[in-house]
Each structure stands twice: as structure tokens, then as C-alpha cells.
Design a protein around this motif. Structure first.
Motif, PDB file in Angstrom:
ATOM      1  N   ARG A 160       4.274  43.370 -24.958  1.00 21.17           N
ATOM      2  CA  ARG A 160       5.742  43.281 -24.957  1.00 21.17           C
ATOM      3  C   ARG A 160       6.202  42.030 -24.223  1.00 21.17           C
ATOM      4  N   LEU A 161       5.636  41.767 -23.061  1.00 23.13           N
ATOM      5  CA  LEU A 161       6.030  40.586 -22.295  1.00 23.13           C
ATOM      6  C   LEU A 161       5.647  39.302 -23.024  1.00 23.13           C
ATOM      7  N   ALA A 162       4.493  39.298 -23.672  1.00 24.06           N
ATOM      8  CA  ALA A 162       4.081  38.130 -24.451  1.00 24.06           C
ATOM      9  C   ALA A 162       5.057  37.877 -25.595  1.00 24.06           C
ATOM     10  N   ASN A 163       5.479  38.938 -26.255  1.00 26.65           N
ATOM     11  CA  ASN A 163       6.438  38.806 -27.357  1.00 26.65           C
ATOM     12  C   ASN A 163       7.775  38.261 -26.869  1.00 26.65           C
ATOM     13  N   ILE A 164       8.168  38.657 -25.658  1.00 27.95           N
ATOM     14  CA  ILE A 164       9.424  38.142 -25.088  1.00 27.95           C
ATOM     15  C   ILE A 164       9.318  36.631 -24.877  1.00 27.95           C
ATOM     16  N   LEU A 165       8.188  36.181 -24.327  1.00 22.50           N
ATOM     17  CA  LEU A 165       8.003  34.737 -24.134  1.00 22.50           C
ATOM     18  C   LEU A 165       8.006  33.995 -25.468  1.00 22.50           C
ATOM     19  N   GLU A 166       7.354  34.585 -26.469  1.00 18.86           N
ATOM     20  CA  GLU A 166       7.276  33.923 -27.778  1.00 18.86           C
ATOM     21  C   GLU A 166       8.655  33.819 -28.432  1.00 18.86           C
ATOM     22  N   SER A 167       9.482  34.841 -28.266  1.00 16.47           N
ATOM     23  CA  SER A 167      10.780  34.859 -28.960  1.00 16.47           C
ATOM     24  C   SER A 167      11.877  34.120 -28.198  1.00 16.47           C
ATOM     25  N   GLU A 168      11.770  34.033 -26.871  1.00 13.36           N
ATOM     26  CA  GLU A 168      12.863  33.475 -26.074  1.00 13.36           C
ATOM     27  C   GLU A 168      12.581  32.091 -25.500  1.00 13.36           C
ATOM     28  N   THR A 169      11.483  31.450 -25.928  1.00 11.31           N
ATOM     29  CA  THR A 169      11.202  30.085 -25.485  1.00 11.31           C
ATOM     30  C   THR A 169      10.885  29.196 -26.679  1.00 11.31           C
ATOM     31  N   ASN A 170      11.099  27.923 -26.489  1.00 10.86           N
ATOM     32  CA  ASN A 170      10.772  26.908 -27.489  1.00 10.86           C
ATOM     33  C   ASN A 170      10.283  25.676 -26.754  1.00 10.86           C
ATOM     34  N   PHE A 171       9.211  25.060 -27.231  1.00  9.41           N
ATOM     35  CA  PHE A 171       8.590  23.950 -26.516  1.00  9.41           C
ATOM     36  C   PHE A 171       8.432  22.706 -27.380  1.00  9.41           C
ATOM     37  N   GLY A 172       8.515  21.547 -26.734  1.00 13.90           N
ATOM     38  CA  GLY A 172       8.060  20.299 -27.303  1.00 13.90           C
ATOM     39  C   GLY A 172       8.893  19.716 -28.424  1.00 13.90           C
ATOM     40  N   MET A 173       8.286  18.770 -29.115  1.00 23.47           N
ATOM     41  CA  MET A 173       8.965  18.037 -30.178  1.00 23.47           C
ATOM     42  C   MET A 173       9.512  18.987 -31.237  1.00 23.47           C
ATOM     43  N   GLY A 174      10.792  18.841 -31.524  1.00 24.37           N
ATOM     44  CA  GLY A 174      11.417  19.684 -32.534  1.00 24.37           C
ATOM     45  C   GLY A 174      11.777  21.063 -32.032  1.00 24.37           C
ATOM     46  N   GLY A 175      11.472  21.359 -30.777  1.00 25.56           N
ATOM     47  CA  GLY A 175      11.780  22.686 -30.234  1.00 25.56           C
ATOM     48  C   GLY A 175      13.279  22.934 -30.229  1.00 25.56           C
ATOM     49  N   ALA A 176      13.708  23.962 -30.937  1.00 28.17           N
ATOM     50  CA  ALA A 176      15.131  24.316 -30.996  1.00 28.17           C
ATOM     51  C   ALA A 176      15.241  25.754 -31.500  1.00 28.17           C
ATOM     52  N   PHE A 177      16.316  26.432 -31.118  1.00 27.31           N
ATOM     53  CA  PHE A 177      16.550  27.792 -31.581  1.00 27.31           C
ATOM     54  C   PHE A 177      17.373  27.762 -32.864  1.00 27.31           C
ATOM     55  N   LYS A 178      17.136  28.757 -33.705  1.00 28.31           N
ATOM     56  CA  LYS A 178      17.859  28.837 -34.985  1.00 28.31           C
ATOM     57  C   LYS A 178      19.359  28.877 -34.734  1.00 28.31           C
ATOM     58  N   ASP A 179      19.766  29.691 -33.765  1.00 26.60           N
ATOM     59  CA  ASP A 179      21.176  29.753 -33.368  1.00 26.60           C
ATOM     60  C   ASP A 179      21.332  29.009 -32.043  1.00 26.60           C
ATOM     61  N   LYS A 180      22.195  27.988 -32.034  1.00 23.60           N
ATOM     62  CA  LYS A 180      22.380  27.200 -30.825  1.00 23.60           C
ATOM     63  C   LYS A 180      22.749  28.090 -29.647  1.00 23.60           C
ATOM     64  N   ARG A 181      22.184  27.773 -28.489  1.00 28.80           N
ATOM     65  CA  ARG A 181      22.561  28.480 -27.277  1.00 28.80           C
ATOM     66  C   ARG A 181      23.746  27.760 -26.629  1.00 28.80           C
ATOM     67  N   HIS A 182      24.444  28.482 -25.777  1.00 27.53           N
ATOM     68  CA  HIS A 182      25.689  27.948 -25.228  1.00 27.53           C
ATOM     69  C   HIS A 182      25.675  27.965 -23.713  1.00 27.53           C
ATOM     70  N   HIS A 183      26.247  26.902 -23.130  1.00 27.79           N
ATOM     71  CA  HIS A 183      26.369  26.795 -21.681  1.00 27.79           C
ATOM     72  C   HIS A 183      27.518  25.839 -21.379  1.00 27.79           C
ATOM     73  N   ASP A 184      28.187  26.074 -20.256  1.00 35.31           N
ATOM     74  CA  ASP A 184      29.351  25.253 -19.898  1.00 35.31           C
ATOM     75  C   ASP A 184      29.025  23.777 -19.742  1.00 35.31           C
ATOM     76  N   VAL A 185      27.747  23.441 -19.518  1.00 32.38           N
ATOM     77  CA  VAL A 185      27.400  22.038 -19.330  1.00 32.38           C
ATOM     78  C   VAL A 185      27.753  21.204 -20.560  1.00 32.38           C
ATOM     79  N   MET A 186      27.770  21.842 -21.730  1.00 29.45           N
ATOM     80  CA  MET A 186      28.091  21.086 -22.942  1.00 29.45           C
ATOM     81  C   MET A 186      29.587  20.798 -23.063  1.00 29.45           C
ATOM     82  N   ASP A 187      30.397  21.410 -22.194  1.00 30.29           N
ATOM     83  CA  ASP A 187      31.836  21.135 -22.182  1.00 30.29           C
ATOM     84  C   ASP A 187      32.199  20.008 -21.226  1.00 30.29           C
TER      85      ASP A 187
END
Length: 471
Positions: A160-187
């Protein structure tokens, strides 16, 4: 042999005389032959840079070393922690202290060669900032979340913990989430520099992701004893003695931070064209220059952006774990701070560059990791003046990535990880435990810089898979 004998051999008066006499005493105490003493001294005097990493001779060699580029009567004062460090890294530190803008320096026990300033190098300058003394991965940082779950739960929930790491992290070149994440820093205002303005969209696409190389996100066991628990309480955290499930992450400002470094370094190198080739990465920008002001604003924005990446990683993973966070701390390196320090009896307002070095002011909490199979440490700074209130940022490499790829195979490494109780989800062979120094030795070399308040042992580790380097 007496001090006058050293002077006749060519040793300049000053610190080198005393360190020369100390070397003689140690040489003889270790069984050295008196007949060979003059030959030994002559070798160090003739080429001190060859002995900067030699445990017996390095202090004498350091006091003799004079960089080819020298625009000051004496090097800015600097101190070193740990012995037998890479001679080239020590030489880089001495070169940095030869700069006319240098005020003081320090070299940490995890030091190894970098571009310009060594990794593990701390340099205080006056009225200017050196982009490459900050580094390419601006504001790279550590963040630790300790959950109100016992570490014993890891064994039963590995999948379960391994699956959480696999689904909630992205690494390296081209690393990006399908749905953009949001944070106030982008404002915030990303037009503080033409580089941050140009790369804002890419930064947003990479928001909440991690870089390649030595960056990681990992679950592990955080151990706190009674004495450490009391010390944490003094720092505002109620963590009873015990062993807890924890999450540790290491990453920085991704591709946009690298672009900021490269752009302003080129400008600095063009303007400080008289620096010799081996010191060109120490080119600086003054705050009177528009480029210096732009870089400073962009660097600080990258600091907030890097912090946002970690905040999102920890937020999303904590939600999936479904646990309360008892302790949440972070610290960054590869950055420059405006600080006031007492240097040789006088207070100076300086810019402190910590390239692969952790802030360790009195009472300041931080994290110093080992490797994927060795412990990391929660520490509290002691504010050591001669270190410019700094400590190491990790164990430090002992070999290059290319050498590592020729030296290790996954077959042997997997046996080592299994013995350490570590499950590795992905990583490059150039990040295996054998490429790093012994973290226990590194920590032992800086007991006057930090005190340990807890120990983190990796259990489930995710790093960038084998493939291209950071984009």
C-alpha cells in the motif's frame, strides 16, 4: 628542526610555520625517519595542492597553498571539518577564498568537487552573489513528515505504501501529473526575471514533482529516544519516545531553477572575464547591477517554488496515508542568505552561499540524510561561528556518476538493500549506497555543529528511474 630551518626551506612566516612544526611532530610520532624529513617537507612546499587531501599533511599544505589567481594579500579566513577530504575540493575552497569579494568560508565533512565552489562549501561575500556558488538546483531541500503511526505498520503495509509513492510522485525529465497541481506560489509575480517569466508554464507543469539524480521520496522509520523527545519539545514539537512511520523527500526547483542559474552565470562570467578558467564558475554579480538584482529575486522565487513542490508531495501523501503529522520540518541548501556574522572579531553583513550545506544556526532544526540504505538524522544547529552557522547536507559522494556506473551491478546492490530491510522502487545505479561516504563518520566530524534529535531509517525508496538526466 626549528622554525628558522623551515624558513630556509622556503616556508613563509605566519601560520605555515606553526603547521609545519606540527607536521614534523606528527611525522616523527608516527615513526617517520628523520633522514627523510627534509625530503618530505620539500615535497609539500614544492606542490602543496598535491597534499590537500592527505590527513597528515593537509593542514601544512593548506597554509602553503596560494591560488594562481590572487587579488588580495591573504586568503579570506576559512575552516574545515573532516580530514582526508578530496584534495580538489579543498583546493576549490581555497580558490574561492582568494576572490576579492570573499569575506570568510567553511568546508563541510561531506565535501566533494563541484563547479566553482565545492559541494559542501560555504562562502560569505560582500555586496554580491555568485550564481554557481548557489548551484544549478536552486533551493534544493529536505522535508520530513513524522506521522502518528508506529513504524511497525510498515511491514504489513509495504504494498500500500509503495503504491502511494508510485501514484503521488513524479521524477525526472518529463515528470508531470496528468492533472496540474495547484499552489499559491504560482500566483506570485513570475516577471521578476525574464527567465522566470519565460519558464512559468513549465514550472507549473512540474509543480509537485521531483528531479533526477540524488532526489528521492521515501517512507521510513523515525526513531526518537527520551532525551531527543525532550529536545524536540523544547523546539515546539510533541513527539513521545518511540519509532514512527515517516516520509522524507529531497528535491529542488526543477528545470526553471537550472535555467535561472545558467542564464545569470553566463552574464557573470562575461563580466568577470579576467577570472582564470578553473575559477570561471566563481564569477559574481553585484547588487548594483540589474542582473544581480534580477538573479536575487529569481533565486528567492525559486526557493518558494521548491518549498511548494515539497508541500504538495507531503500534502497528497499524508492524505493517502490517512495519518496525522506530528512533526513537519524542512531545510534547504543551494541558496544564498543575507546574514550578519562575527568574522575575526568584527560583525559583517554578508551574503552566505551554502552549496550543499545546511543552515545550522543555534536552535535551527534540519535533516541530514545518508543514502538509500543508511540512516538520516534530524539535527538541531549549534550556531558555530567559524562554520558560518552551517553543517553538511548529507553523506557526500566518493565517486562520480560515470565511475559508479562502471563499479556496481544491481545484483550485488539488491542483496545489500535486502540486508538493510530496504525496498527500492526505482533509482539509477549511480545512486546506490556505495557511491556515498559513511554517514556515521560525517556526523562524527561535525558534533560541534549540530546535535542529533532523531534518526530516520529508509524502508521504501523511490528515486528517478534509470534514464536521461534532468531537463
Amino acid at each position: 628542526m626549528k622554525p628558522n630551518d623551515l624558513i630556509q626551506l622556503g616556508v613563509p612566516q605566519g601560520a605555515a610555520i606553526q603547521s609545519g612544526m606540527d607536521f614534523i611532530a606528527k611525522f616523527m610520532a608516527q615513526g617517520g625517519e628523520s633522514a627523510r624529513l627534509e625530503e618530505e617537507l620539500g615535497a609539500v612546499i614544492a606542490k602543496p595542492e598535491s597534499f590537500l587531501g592527505d590527513p597528515l599533511r593537509e593542514v601544512f599544505a593548506r597554509d602553503l597553498y596560494a591560488p594562481a589567481y590572487k587579488q588580495r594579500d591573504a586568503l579570506a579566513p576559512w575552516a574545515q571539518w573532516g580530514s582526508g577530504l578530496d584534495a580538489a575540493a579543498v583546493q576549490q575552497m581555497a580558490n574561492a577564498c582568494a576572490l576579492p569579494v570573499a569575506v570568510a568560508g567553511a568546508l563541510m565533512p561531506d565535501a566533494h568537487v563541484g563547479y566553482g565552489l565545492p559541494i559542501g562549501g560555504v562562502l560569505a561575500t560582500e555586496g554580491c552573489v555568485i550564481p554557481y556558488a548557489v548551484g544549478v538546483d536552486i533551493a534544493c531541500r529536505m522535508r520530513l513528515s513524522v506521522y502518528d503511526r508506529k513504524a511497525g505498520t510498515i511491514a504489513g503495509q509495504k504494498d500500500r505504501l509503495a503504491n502511494i509513492l508510485e501514484s503521488e510522485t513524479n521524477f525526472g525529465m518529463g515528470g508531470a501529473f496528468k492533472d496540474k497541481r495547484h499552489h499559491d506560489v504560482m500566483d506570485e509575480d513570475w516577471a521578476v526575471s525574464p527567465i522566470t517569466r519565460r519558464f512559468k508554464d513549465k514550472a507549473w507543469a512540474q509543480l509537485g514533482t521531483s528531479g533526477s539524480g540524488n532526489h528521492f521520496v521515501e517512507f521510513g522509520a523515525m526513531d526518537v529516544n527520551a532525551q531527543q523527545s525532550a529536545a524536540l519539545k523544547e523546539s515546539g514539537f510533541d513527539v513521545p519516545p518511540g519509532e514512527y512511520l515517516a516520509l522524507l523527500s529531497h528535491s529542488g526547483s526543477r528545470s526553471t531553477g537550472a535555467q535561472v542559474c545558467q542564464h545569470y552565470s553566463r552574464i557573470a562570467m562575461d563580466r568577470r572575464y579576467d577570472l582564470p578558467k578553473e575559477m570561471k564558475h566563481l564569477a559574481w554579480l553585484t547588487f548594483e547591477e540589474e542582473a544581480g538584482q534580477e538573479y536575487w529575486a529569481a533565486m528567492n522565487l525559486m526557493g518558494r517554488y521548491a518549498a511548494a513542490n515539497h508541500a504538495l508531495i507531503h500534502k497528497h501523501i499524508a492524505k493517502k496515508v490517512g495519518a496525522h503529522v506530528m512533526l513537519d520540518i524542512e531545510n534547504h541548501h543551494n541558496f544564498a542568505w543575507k546574514e550578519t556574522h562575527l568574522i575575526e572579531g568584527t560583525e559583517h553583513e554578508v551574503i552566505v552561499h551554502r552549496k550543499g550545506a545546511t543552515p545550522a544556526g543555534e536552535g535551527v532544526l534540519g535533516i541530514i540524510p545518508g543514502s538509500m540504505a543508511t540512516p538520516g538524522y534530524v539535527v538541531r544547529g549549534k550556531g558555530k561561528a567559524s562554520s558560518l552557522s552551517s553543517a553538511s547536507h548529507g553523506a557526500g559522494r566518493v565517486m562520480s556518476r560515470s565511475v559508479a556506473k562502471q563499479s556496481f551491478t544491481w545484483g550485488g546492490v539488491k542483496k545489500q538493500l535486502a540486508a538493510a530491510g530496504v525496498e527500492l522502487l526505482s533509482a539509477g545505479i549511480d545512486e546506490v549506497p556505495g557511491v556515498y561516504k559513511d554517514i556515521h563518520s560525517v556526523m562524527a566530524a561535525q558534533t560541534d555543529l549540530v546535535e542529533v534529535l532523531g534518526q530516520f531509517q529508509p524502508r521504501i525508496v523511490k528515486m528517478c528511474p534509470e534514464g536521461p538526466a534532468e531537463d
